[in-house]
Design an enzyme around this catalytic site. Structure first.
Site: not given
Lengths: 177, 268
Positions: A38-39
């Site tokens: 996600h990052a």
């Protein structure tokens, strides 16, 4: 409580017809992603098209190309990314423990897969590809072909109902009694 | 002897990761037969089915194969001419590649993964000295979902520790894969309360009147399997206590998920 057997990618009417409490079995492509993926997507964009996609909060255990155990991880850790993930076109987030419901309104659903059931989940998934492998096995973005993946409970629907919130509120009430 | 410790470690991990202790299965089966909420009942049945599939296929029950935590009970008459920590770590490395286990341990700051489930401080070994000369190694692989929800509260002695436990469970249970097992530490100091709570998980389940009463109160919260509602929120709990400072009331709640994995190997 209705049982649905659906195929990805999700269409608007698929999302629309699901209500909290319904049971879903899903077939077709699903993508796994957890904290680091996600990052990375925030920073560099998604390596696959997420239009109508089902995104699975999961850090699987895989040997070679075989999924050995692949139950859901706690979705709450990824709550900070919900808005942008749904903006990229994701229409179903799969995980455990739930997510704040507001971002799902009128566009997406949250599906709860029974936590800890990694062996059962593995038998419903086939590896079709992998991205961001530098993040390690658990954190990579895996492409799975799902076959009747479930049972999943619609825990947050697109009409504003959130089962986790309802249960939490009722527990709080019970405590003050 | 070192080789026997390494082999016992691998066997204990293999057993713990792919099947559940029979008393844990019994608790889940009992709950499934008594549960009145249909979604909750189907979840409990699916959990039982998952354990059966794991056992048949020698697959890890959960993809989170956990942090390597061990309880070692060592006979006082036993002298080891090698490092127990190193031998168990070697067993963990072998188990990681053979079972296999998911590589879970990372540096807390750089987040770099060692790849073999060991590293400074890992495995975590809780050691007790007991009578005799046997060496008993219990593998207690601990998943992050439940561990992350655990909490130590430094309460005011005027507070009710049971209120704190109820509030903690009601706010945090859904993320910890309920129905839960709870290790509870009351008293001691900040860190002792947490260690008591972990030890309580090894001594599960408790049957004292206070423990059974707390169990009943917790199950009345209606949180249910996976936090989606139901009669079954907690399958078992154990309270361990230690004396504390007259000005303190430390209370620790160590959450454990329904898949309460553990397995013991004894070296005579």
């Amino acid at each position: 409580m209705t049982e649905f057997h659906l195929r990805t990618p999700f269409k608007a009417e698929d999302v629309q017809k699901l209500n909290a409490g319904d049971v879903v079995f899903l077939s077709g492509m699903i993508f796994s992603a957890r904290d680091k993926a996600h990052a990375l997507m925030r920073e560099k964009g998604a390596p696959v098209s997420l239009e109508g996609a089902a995104l699975y909060h999961c850090g699987p255990l895989i040997r070679g190309n075989t999924v050995l155990s692949a139950g859901p991880t706690t979705s709450g850790r990824m709550a900070r990314y919900t808005e942008e993930i749904l903006a990229r076109g994701v229409r179903a987030i799969i995980g455990k423990g739930g997510l704040p419901g507001a971002p799902f309104l009128n566009r997406a659903v949250y599906l709860a897969y029974p936590g800890g059931c990694g062996a059962a989940a593995a038998l419903q998934l086939r590896v079709m590809g992998v991205h961001c492998q530098e993040l390690g096995m658990a954190e990579s973005l895996w492409e799975f072909e799902a076959l009747e993946f479930g049972p999943m409970i619609v825990a947050v629907d697109s009409h504003g109902k959130d089962l986790f919130r309802d249960v939490r509120r009722s527990a709080e009430k019970q405590m003050t009694r | 002897m070192r080789t026997r410790v390494i082999e016992a470690t691998v066997r204990a991990l293999m057993q713990a990761e792919t099947r559940l202790p029979s008393w844990v299965m019994q608790r889940i089966e009992e709950a499934a037969s008594l549960e009145t909420n249909p979604v909750a009942r189907s979840h409990l049945q699916f959990m039982l089915e998952n354990v059966r599939l794991a056992e048949e296929g020698s697959l890890p029950i959960c993809q989170d194969t956990g942090l390597p935590i061990f309880h070692v009970q060592m006979g006082r008459e036993r002298v080891l001419d090698f490092s127990l920590q190193d031998a168990i770590a070697e067993g963990v490395r072998i188990a990681t590649s053979t079972i296999p286990l998911r590589p879970n341990t990372v540096d807390p700051i750089t987040r770099k993964n060692s790849g073999d489930n060991t590293g400074p401080g890992m495995p975590d070994i809780i050691l007790d000295h007991v009578d005799g000369q046997s060496l008993k190694i219990t593998a207690y692989p601990k998943g992050a979902g439940s561990e992350n929800m655990s909490l130590v509260g430094m309460l005011n002695p005027a507070d009710d520790p049971y209120d704190f436990i109820l509030k903690t469970v009601s706010e945090r249970a859904a993320n910890a894969c309920p129905p839960l097992f709870l290790g509870i530490g009351i008293g001691g100091s900040f860190d002792l309360a947490a260690r008591l709570a972990k030890r309580a998980l090894f001594n599960m389940p408790g049957n004292s009147p206070q423990e059974l009463q707390l169990l009943e109160r917790l199950n009345h919260l209606g949180i249910g399997p996976m936090g989606l509602g139901g009669d079954t929120t907690v399958l078992g709990l154990k309270i361990e206590t230690a004396f504390c400072h007259t000005a303190s009331l430390p209370v620790a709640v160590n959450f454990q998920c329904w898949a309460n994995r553990s397995a013991t190997e004894v070296i005579l």
